[in-house]
Write a protein that holds these residues in place. Structure first.
Motif, PDB file in Angstrom:
ATOM      1  N   SER A 145      50.509  73.033  45.204  1.00 57.17           N
ATOM      2  CA  SER A 145      49.287  72.212  45.523  1.00 57.17           C
ATOM      3  C   SER A 145      49.132  70.587  44.363  1.00 57.17           C
ATOM      4  O   SER A 145      49.306  70.003  45.254  1.00 57.17           O
ATOM      5  CB  SER A 145      48.467  72.754  45.111  1.00 57.17           C
ATOM      6  OG  SER A 145      48.071  74.337  45.935  1.00 57.17           O
ATOM      7  N   GLU A 185      38.991  77.654  55.531  1.00 61.29           N
ATOM      8  CA  GLU A 185      39.110  77.750  54.420  1.00 61.29           C
ATOM      9  C   GLU A 185      36.667  77.278  54.041  1.00 61.29           C
ATOM     10  O   GLU A 185      36.462  77.966  53.277  1.00 61.29           O
ATOM     11  CB  GLU A 185      39.144  76.980  52.677  1.00 61.29           C
ATOM     12  CG  GLU A 185      39.383  75.964  53.609  1.00 61.29           C
ATOM     13  CD  GLU A 185      40.552  75.523  52.839  1.00 61.29           C
ATOM     14  OE1 GLU A 185      40.933  74.190  52.614  1.00 61.29           O
ATOM     15  OE2 GLU A 185      41.464  75.634  53.599  1.00 61.29           O
ATOM     16  N   GLU A 233      39.391  68.939  56.028  1.00 65.53           N
ATOM     17  CA  GLU A 233      40.588  69.259  55.238  1.00 65.53           C
ATOM     18  C   GLU A 233      40.578  68.428  54.122  1.00 65.53           C
ATOM     19  O   GLU A 233      40.739  68.646  52.986  1.00 65.53           O
ATOM     20  CB  GLU A 233      42.147  69.685  56.095  1.00 65.53           C
ATOM     21  CG  GLU A 233      42.593  70.996  55.144  1.00 65.53           C
ATOM     22  CD  GLU A 233      41.947  72.518  54.691  1.00 65.53           C
ATOM     23  OE1 GLU A 233      41.339  72.278  54.826  1.00 65.53           O
ATOM     24  OE2 GLU A 233      43.128  72.418  53.473  1.00 65.53           O
ATOM     25  N   MET A 286      45.152  75.132  48.088  1.00 69.70           N
ATOM     26  CA  MET A 286      46.908  75.616  48.923  1.00 69.70           C
ATOM     27  C   MET A 286      46.157  75.222  50.233  1.00 69.70           C
ATOM     28  O   MET A 286      44.863  75.660  50.651  1.00 69.70           O
ATOM     29  CB  MET A 286      46.978  76.864  48.924  1.00 69.70           C
ATOM     30  CG  MET A 286      47.932  76.952  47.537  1.00 69.70           C
ATOM     31  SD  MET A 286      48.779  78.733  48.046  1.00 69.70           S
ATOM     32  CE  MET A 286      48.864  79.566  46.065  1.00 69.70           C
ATOM     33  N   SER A 287      47.257  74.710  50.922  1.00 64.14           N
ATOM     34  CA  SER A 287      47.159  74.416  52.431  1.00 64.14           C
ATOM     35  C   SER A 287      46.863  75.564  53.114  1.00 64.14           C
ATOM     36  O   SER A 287      47.541  76.736  52.697  1.00 64.14           O
ATOM     37  CB  SER A 287      47.791  73.038  52.478  1.00 64.14           C
ATOM     38  OG  SER A 287      49.577  74.608  52.963  1.00 64.14           O
ATOM     39  N   TRP A 288      46.695  75.497  54.563  1.00 61.94           N
ATOM     40  CA  TRP A 288      46.155  76.949  55.173  1.00 61.94           C
ATOM     41  C   TRP A 288      48.062  77.290  55.208  1.00 61.94           C
ATOM     42  O   TRP A 288      47.604  78.312  55.655  1.00 61.94           O
ATOM     43  CB  TRP A 288      45.432  76.369  56.715  1.00 61.94           C
ATOM     44  CG  TRP A 288      45.922  77.333  57.401  1.00 61.94           C
ATOM     45  CD1 TRP A 288      44.814  78.577  57.792  1.00 61.94           C
ATOM     46  CD2 TRP A 288      46.752  78.067  58.150  1.00 61.94           C
ATOM     47  NE1 TRP A 288      45.174  79.448  58.571  1.00 61.94           N
ATOM     48  CE2 TRP A 288      46.628  78.927  59.466  1.00 61.94           C
ATOM     49  CE3 TRP A 288      48.495  76.808  59.144  1.00 61.94           C
ATOM     50  CZ2 TRP A 288      47.166  79.639  60.140  1.00 61.94           C
ATOM     51  CZ3 TRP A 288      49.013  77.494  59.829  1.00 61.94           C
ATOM     52  CH2 TRP A 288      48.094  79.283  60.811  1.00 61.94           C
ATOM     53  N   ARG A 326      50.740  77.145  53.636  1.00 66.52           N
ATOM     54  CA  ARG A 326      50.905  77.563  52.074  1.00 66.52           C
ATOM     55  C   ARG A 326      50.148  78.641  52.065  1.00 66.52           C
ATOM     56  O   ARG A 326      50.774  79.317  51.718  1.00 66.52           O
ATOM     57  CB  ARG A 326      50.339  76.595  50.841  1.00 66.52           C
ATOM     58  CG  ARG A 326      51.182  75.642  50.682  1.00 66.52           C
ATOM     59  CD  ARG A 326      52.616  75.709  50.544  1.00 66.52           C
ATOM     60  NE  ARG A 326      53.541  74.538  50.399  1.00 66.52           N
ATOM     61  CZ  ARG A 326      54.663  74.234  50.591  1.00 66.52           C
ATOM     62  NH1 ARG A 326      55.346  75.345  50.662  1.00 66.52           N
ATOM     63  NH2 ARG A 326      55.101  72.905  50.218  1.00 66.52           N
ATOM     64  N   ARG A 327      48.681  78.979  52.363  1.00 69.01           N
ATOM     65  CA  ARG A 327      47.932  80.046  52.457  1.00 69.01           C
ATOM     66  C   ARG A 327      49.121  81.331  52.828  1.00 69.01           C
ATOM     67  O   ARG A 327      49.075  82.338  52.760  1.00 69.01           O
ATOM     68  CB  ARG A 327      47.102  79.805  52.633  1.00 69.01           C
ATOM     69  CG  ARG A 327      45.733  81.127  52.591  1.00 69.01           C
ATOM     70  CD  ARG A 327      44.961  80.120  52.617  1.00 69.01           C
ATOM     71  NE  ARG A 327      44.025  78.982  52.704  1.00 69.01           N
ATOM     72  CZ  ARG A 327      43.612  77.625  53.699  1.00 69.01           C
ATOM     73  NH1 ARG A 327      42.139  78.615  54.247  1.00 69.01           N
ATOM     74  NH2 ARG A 327      43.399  76.385  52.889  1.00 69.01           N
ATOM     75  N   ARG A 341      40.220  69.196  49.911  1.00 65.86           N
ATOM     76  CA  ARG A 341      41.337  69.583  49.176  1.00 65.86           C
ATOM     77  C   ARG A 341      41.397  68.550  47.859  1.00 65.86           C
ATOM     78  O   ARG A 341      41.496  68.327  46.880  1.00 65.86           O
ATOM     79  CB  ARG A 341      42.779  69.385  49.506  1.00 65.86           C
ATOM     80  CG  ARG A 341      43.125  70.464  50.957  1.00 65.86           C
ATOM     81  CD  ARG A 341      44.434  70.766  51.474  1.00 65.86           C
ATOM     82  NE  ARG A 341      45.203  71.028  50.077  1.00 65.86           N
ATOM     83  CZ  ARG A 341      46.262  71.121  49.807  1.00 65.86           C
ATOM     84  NH1 ARG A 341      47.084  70.173  51.238  1.00 65.86           N
ATOM     85  NH2 ARG A 341      46.739  71.213  48.743  1.00 65.86           N
TER      86      ARG A 341
END
Lengths: 279, 241
Positions: free
Chosen positions: A140, A5, A104, B124-126, B128-129, A108
Motif C-alpha cells: 500500500s 470497501e 476508490e 490495500m487495493s481490491w 491485493r486484498r 485510498r
C-alpha cells in the motif's frame, strides 16, 4: 462478502456544497448522519479532533462510538453530512465547487493516513506475524521489503514480541495477537490511530500488557488517537479529552479529570456509575 | 488377471487419455470457476449477471448433450470442426466449471468480513486484498469440494468415448467386443478408474493439508498414510490463549 470497501447510499452520493475545509483540525465531523435501517445511530453529529490529540469515546452500547471509528476507516457508508480528514472530505471528493461521492482512488488517498486496531485483532491467519506487519507497507505504501522488515522488527520490539516474528497468529495468545495488530497498524505510519475496544476480547490477565503498549505509544508518539474503550483508568491516563456519547450525539465532553471526577450530565453520571459497578 | 495383464498396455493408454482429459478439463473448469466465481462476489450488477447466466446455463445442460453439441452441431453452424479431444475438454470444463464457480463464490463469501476490513485498514487495493488475504483463506475451503468435482469430471470423461476418443471406456468396450469377456473387460476398467480416482484424491488431500497448514489448522507432522483419511480442518496448532 462484499467486495466494494465503501459504497455510498444514493442519498450520500448526492451532490453537496463544497464548503471550505476546516483548519487546525485533523478530523471534523460535520452534521454526520448514520443509519442502520430505521435506527439512527449518528444524528447530525458535530465534533472535531486536533492534530496529536488523544480522544476517548465512551458511552453505552449502541451510542455510536464504534460507528464513528468505522466511518473514519471507510468501513461504513455515510448517510449524511461530511467527514473531513486533514482538510479533505473523506467519503466525498471535490468536483468543481461541489462534493460528490468519493471514488476508490480518493478513498485510498485519504485513508492512507488512518490506521485501525480492531476488537477481534483480525490478523491474517494465512500469514506469519512478519507478513502481517509488512504486507500493508509493501503493497500500500510502496515500501521496500527490507525496509518493511526492519520496521516490523522495530515495532515488534516496541510491543515486546520480537521473538514471535516468524510465528503464526494461531500460535499466539489473544494479548499477543492484539499487540501484533497494534504493530501492524503502526507499520502504516498513520497520522490517526483508531482503537476499537482493543481489550474487550481479551482475558483479564492479558489486558494490562496491551494497555501498557498503548500507553507507551501515547507517550512517545504524536499520533492522533481515537479510542473506544471501557477501560476508564486507561482513558484517564492517556486522553486529552473524553467524549461521552448518547443516542448518536455528544452528551458531554471535557478533560478526563472533569468527565471522570465531576461529570455534569446525568447521563454521564449514570453511565460511569454502571461501568464502575461492573468493572 | 491374465486377461488384464495381457491387455495392460492397451488399458494404460486408455487410462492416460482419461487422465489427460481430466487434467485438461479440470484446468479449463478451474480457470472458469475462479473467474466466474469472483465475478459472482462483486457488487457490479453486470459482473453478477454474467456469473449467473454462465452458472445457470452450464449447470442446467447435460454434459453429454454439450459434448455432442461441440462435436456435431458446431461444425454445422460454424466453419470449425473441433477435434474430439478438444470438444471433450471444452464440454467437461464448461460443465464442471459452472459447479466450481459456485464453490468459489461460496468460499469467498465465507471468508469473515473482518478480514476484508483489516485489509481496508491497511489501505490495500481490491486486487491485493483478494490475492493476499481473501483467496488464500477461501482456497482452503474450496479444496474439498474441488476434489469431489475433479473425481466427478474424471468419471464423466467416459462420455468422450461416444465421440471416438480412445479413453479408458473406449478401450474397455473394444476389448469386450473383441474378446466377448464383458465382466473382465469392464472389471479391468473399473479397477483402472478406481486407481486414477485414488491418485487424484491423494493429490487433492496433499493440497488440502498444505492449505490448512498455511492457515494454522493442519495437525503438525502427519505421514502419507494420513492422506488416506479425510483431513480435519479446524484443528489448530499451538496455544490459542
Amino acid at each position: 462478502m462484499q467486495q466494494s470497501e465503501s459504497t455510498h447510499s444514493t442519498e450520500t452520493a448526492g451532490v453537496q456544497s463544497a464548503q471550505e475545509a476546516p483548519g487546525g483540525e485533523i478530523i471534523r465531523f460535520d452534521k454526520v448522519v448514520k443509519r442502520y435501517g430505521s435506527n439512527v445511530v449518528l444524528n447530525e453529529l458535530d465534533f472535531s479532533v486536533a492534530p496529536g490529540e488523544r480522544v476517548t469515546l465512551i458511552g453505552p452500547s449502541g451510542s455510536g462510538k464504534t460507528t464513528i471509528l468505522r466511518l473514519l476507516m471507510t468501513l461504513e457508508d455515510i448517510d449524511g453530512g461530511v467527514i473531513w480528514v486533514n482538510g479533505e472530505p473523506l467519503s466525498h471528493m471535490r468536483r468543481g465547487d461541489k462534493l460528490v461521492k468519493a471514488n476508490e482512488a480518493h478513498l485510498r488517498s485519504v485513508r492512507k493516513n488512518i490506521g485501525m486496531v480492531f476488537q477481534q485483532f483480525n490478523l491474517f491467519p494465512n500469514m506469519s506475524v512478519r507478513k502481517n506487519i509488512t504486507e500493508g507497507p509493501v503493497h500500500s505504501l510502496g515500501v521496500s521489503k527490507d525496509e518493511a522488515n526492519q520496521r516490523a522488527e522495530e515495532l515488534l520490539d516496541l510491543v515486546g514480541l520480537n521473538e514471535k516474528i516468524d510465528a503464526h497468529p494461531t500460535q499466539l495468545s489473544g494479548g499477543q495477537q492484539q499487540r501484533v495488530a497494534i504493530a501492524r497498524a503502526l507499520a502504516m505510519r498513520p497520522q490517526i490511530l483508531l482503537l476499537d475496544e482493543v481489550t474487550s476480547a481479551l482475558d483479564p490477565e492479558l489486558v494490562a500488557g496491551v494497555l501498557d503498549v498503548l500507553r507507551n505509544i501515547a507517550q512517545t508518539t504524536d499520533i492522533t488517537m481515537l479510542c473506544v474503550t471501557h477501560e476508564m483508568s486507561f482513558a484517564r491516563d492517556v486522553s486529552h479529552r473524553v467524549l461521552m456519547f448518547d443516542a448518536g450525539q455528544v452528551a458531554e465532553e471535557g478533560p478526563p479529570e472533569q468527565i471522570f471526577g465531576d461529570p455534569q450530565e446525568e447521563r454521564t453520571k449514570s453511565f460511569l456509575k454502571a461501568v464502575l459497578e461492573h468493572g | 488377471m491374465e486377461f488384464f495383464l495381457n491387455r495392460f498396455p492397451l488399458y494404460l493408454d486408455g487410462a492416460l487419455i482419461t487422465l489427460l482429459m481430466t487434467v485438461l478439463g479440470s484446468a479449463v473448469a478451474f480457470v472458469l470457476a475462479m473467474v466466474i466465481g469472483i465475478l459472482g462476489t462483486l457488487r457490479n450488477p453486470v459482473a453478477r449477471a454474467v456469473a449467473t447466466v454462465y452458472t445457470e446455463a452450464f449447470r442446467g445442460v447435460a454434459a453429454l448433450i454439450l459434448l455432442f453439441w461441440f462435436a456435431y452441431a458446431v461444425p454445422q453452424i460454424t466453419p470449425y470442426q473441433l477435434s474430439p479431444m478438444f470438444a471433450g475438454v471444452l464440454a467437461l470444463g464448461l460443465n464442471v466449471g459452472a459447479y466450481g464457480a459456485e464453490v468459489v463464490r461460496a468460499a469467498i463469501n465465507a471468508v469473515p468480513r473482518a478480514q476484508t476490513e483489516a485489509t481496508i485498514a491497511l489501505n490495500m487495493s481490491w486486487a491485493r486484498r483478494m490475492w493476499l488475504v481473501v483467496l488464500p483463506q477461501a482456497w482452503a475451503q474450496m479444496l474439498p469440494t474441488f476434489g469431489n468435482l475433479i473425481i466427478e469430471l474424471m468419471k464423466a470423461s467416459a462420455i468422450v468415448s461416444l465421440i471416438g476418443v480412445a479413453d479408458l471406456t473406449q478401450v474397455a468396450e473394444e476389448q469386450r467386443s473383441s474378446s466377448g469377456e464383458t465382466v473382465l473387460a469392464f472389471g479391468s476398467a473399473l479397477v483402472m478408474y478406481f486407481v486414477i480416482a485414488q491418485v487424484l484424491i491423494f493429490g487433492m488431500r496433499l493440497l488440502e493439508r498444505r492449505a490448512n497448514r498455511r492457515l494454522g489448522r493442519a495437525p503438525a507432522g502427519g505421514g502419507l498414510l494420513d492422506l488416506l483419511r479425510p483431513p480435519t480442518p479446524g484443528t489448530k496448532v499451538g496455544a490459542a490463549k
